[in-house]
Write a protein that holds these residues in place. Structure first.
Motif, PDB file in Angstrom:
ATOM      1  N   GLU A  16       0.842  -1.189   0.000  1.00 24.84           N
ATOM      2  CA  GLU A  16       0.000   0.000   0.000  1.00 24.84           C
ATOM      3  C   GLU A  16       0.879   1.242   0.000  1.00 24.84           C
ATOM      4  OE1 GLU A  16      -3.252   0.834  -0.175  1.00 24.84           O
ATOM      5  OE2 GLU A  16      -3.639  -1.253  -0.656  1.00 24.84           O
ATOM      6  N   SER A  17       1.384   1.588  -1.151  1.00 26.31           N
ATOM      7  CA  SER A  17       2.273   2.744  -1.227  1.00 26.31           C
ATOM      8  C   SER A  17       1.528   4.054  -1.001  1.00 26.31           C
ATOM      9  CB  SER A  17       3.003   2.768  -2.567  1.00 26.31           C
ATOM     10  OG  SER A  17       2.087   2.945  -3.620  1.00 26.31           O
ATOM     11  N   ALA A  18       0.202   4.071  -1.180  1.00 25.47           N
ATOM     12  CA  ALA A  18      -0.568   5.290  -0.939  1.00 25.47           C
ATOM     13  C   ALA A  18      -0.524   5.669   0.537  1.00 25.47           C
ATOM     14  CB  ALA A  18      -2.010   5.111  -1.401  1.00 25.47           C
ATOM     15  N   ILE A  19      -0.540   4.667   1.418  1.00 22.38           N
ATOM     16  CA  ILE A  19      -0.465   4.940   2.850  1.00 22.38           C
ATOM     17  C   ILE A  19       0.913   5.466   3.211  1.00 22.38           C
ATOM     18  CG2 ILE A  19      -0.502   3.890   5.150  1.00 22.38           C
ATOM     19  CD1 ILE A  19      -2.617   1.951   4.075  1.00 22.38           C
ATOM     20  N   VAL A  20       1.933   4.801   2.732  1.00 20.10           N
ATOM     21  CA  VAL A  20       3.305   5.210   3.044  1.00 20.10           C
ATOM     22  C   VAL A  20       3.601   6.582   2.450  1.00 20.10           C
ATOM     23  CG1 VAL A  20       5.727   4.569   2.851  1.00 20.10           C
ATOM     24  CG2 VAL A  20       4.018   2.803   3.204  1.00 20.10           C
ATOM     25  N   MET A  21       3.122   6.829   1.240  1.00 20.73           N
ATOM     26  CA  MET A  21       3.337   8.128   0.627  1.00 20.73           C
ATOM     27  C   MET A  21       2.601   9.220   1.415  1.00 20.73           C
ATOM     28  SD  MET A  21       3.031   9.286  -3.338  1.00 20.73           S
ATOM     29  CE  MET A  21       1.306   9.681  -3.497  1.00 20.73           C
ATOM     30  N   GLY A  22       1.426   8.900   1.936  1.00 23.68           N
ATOM     31  CA  GLY A  22       0.696   9.853   2.759  1.00 23.68           C
ATOM     32  C   GLY A  22       1.444  10.195   4.033  1.00 23.68           C
TER      33      GLY A  22
END
Length: 108
Positions: A16-22
């Motif tokens: 889940e790169s969206a979480i890490v990027m967030g």
């Protein structure tokens, strides 16, 4: 800063790169904002009894710029909003940790 490095490393691990990027973007924004605030306040209060009117204008502009950046990140980037909020809380966690470390050192 160490927190951001750990998040960047986790970016490659989690699917889940969206979480890490967030979390990364939220942490980066809040750290830059904190340093900008320190610089602004130091310049306003060094050797003066009260800050100039320009200080309040700069402070207001900084606040609205921060709001614009947060809105841009939430609306136009594929970040997870919960991860972004976690990243924005990095400075609060750092202040609490620093305070606890100071209290523990005084008790010794």
């Amino acid at each position: 800063v160490i927190w951001l490095i750990l998040v960047a490393l986790a970016w490659g691990i989690f699917k889940e790169s969206a979480i890490v990027m967030g979390v990364f973007l939220g942490g980066l924004i809040v750290i830059i904002n904190f340093y900008w605030l320190i610089r602004l306040v130091r310049r306003a209060f060094v050797g003066k009894k009260k800050p100039s009117k320009l200080f309040f204008v700069k402070f207001g502009l900084k606040f609205f710029l921060l709001l614009a950046i947060v809105a841009f990140v939430i609306y136009f980037t594929p970040v997870n909003p919960i991860g972004f909020l976690v990243g924005l809380s990095v400075s609060v966690s750092g202040v609490i940790a620093d305070g606890l470390i100071g209290v523990i050192q005084k008790l010794r």
